[in-house]
Design an enzyme around this catalytic site. Sequence first.
Site, short mmCIF file in Angstrom:
data_model
loop_
_atom_site.label_atom_id
_atom_site.label_comp_id
_atom_site.label_asym_id
_atom_site.label_seq_id
_atom_site.Cartn_x
_atom_site.Cartn_y
_atom_site.Cartn_z
CG PHE A 141 -1.91 1.38 1.18
CD1 PHE A 141 -2.91 1.30 0.27
CD2 PHE A 141 -1.48 2.33 1.77
CE1 PHE A 141 -3.86 2.29 0.03
CE2 PHE A 141 -2.42 3.53 1.81
CZ PHE A 141 -3.52 3.57 0.98
CG ASP A 226 6.03 3.79 1.47
OD1 ASP A 226 6.04 4.77 2.44
OD2 ASP A 226 5.14 3.57 0.89
CE LYS A 255 -0.22 7.00 6.29
NZ LYS A 255 -1.47 7.85 5.99
#
Length: 401
Positions: A141, A226, A255
Amino acid sequence: MNATETLIAAADAHSAHNYHPLPVVVATAEGAWMTDVEGRRYLDLLAGYSALNFGHGHPRLVEAARAQLERVTLTSRAFHHDRFAAFCTELAALCGMQMVLPMNTGVEAVETAVKTARKWGYRIKGVPAEMAKIVVASGNFHGRTTTVISFSTDPEARADFGPYTPGFQIVPYGDLTAMREALTENTVAVLLEPIQGESGVIVPPPGYLPGVRELTRQRDVLFIADEVQSGLGRTGRTFACEHEGVAPDAYVLGKALGGGILPVSAVVSSIEVLGVFGPGEHGSTFGGNPLACAVALEVIRMLRTGEYQARSAELGEHLHRELGALLGTGKVTAVRGRGLWAGVDIAPRVGTGRQVSERLMDRGVLVKDTHGATIRIAPPLVISKEDLDWGLAQLRAVLEV
């Protein structure tokens, strides 16, 4: 209807149904706790998918934002501003890298990493034009833009959004043999999550990340990690790669970098890699804006102390010990994760992940399900042990163990 029902009905009537939130309407929040419009309090065990690593409204971060709001919030990259150099310098140092390319959202940073790898491949490695390939893992994802969902294996993310962007090869996550076979002279990068979050907090087998690192070195391929969800303290280290002693060629961050206040993301790498860009070849009006830099700088300085990483490691050990005890009950089939991050697979006879999440909500605890049977637990790193234990007690009550 009460206030919750009224607001949810209005949202359903006037917003696209691209999310299926739990039926709670948050009005205020502080630390690890949120309060809804009815005045009910909830323990936040999701932390905005790791965007809220430092909790809601951390005083240092709020003050950094407030002070910058009174000075200047946006210049665009048409001009320099006095927060930019420190942000880039200190983030590069935190990552053990040399150069930063700031963006806003996590998926923008992933897109930036894809463009970076391709340009590096053509300019530095010498891959023939239009032939660059990037290897990714199944179950990934990395976001939901058109390019990124082109290499997703999640049918919900892909269906009806084609035609898809070429140039990617998908191999099984954790399979070094498949990775070795996928790398060719035209491979410019391997893009991986060190721990797959959306898939249910999937930790790769020991030796996998070092093996990928060695393969990419041998084949002159960039290893891009990531760490949008796994990075910045979540797993008990600054970066999840550190658990395996791996240093990638580039980090993708987001984030928590924005402190739960605003979106901030970045690709962090070497001069050789990010130095391939020239003026006008990539950018973002809001990327690296003064407000973002001021907040992210405070995040970086908080992480430099090691306090939050140590707290995540210590409380994470306790979390996994408590969750592991559920495995013998017949109510939980698997527990995975590192630090203050766990995926818990619920036995079918107990209910779906969504049903367990709703039952926990009724008891004042907020988590989120994924892939049917799994709930994810990722509290703010500032959570107290007492609050964490209370939340785990509610999970045991829901599971009737």
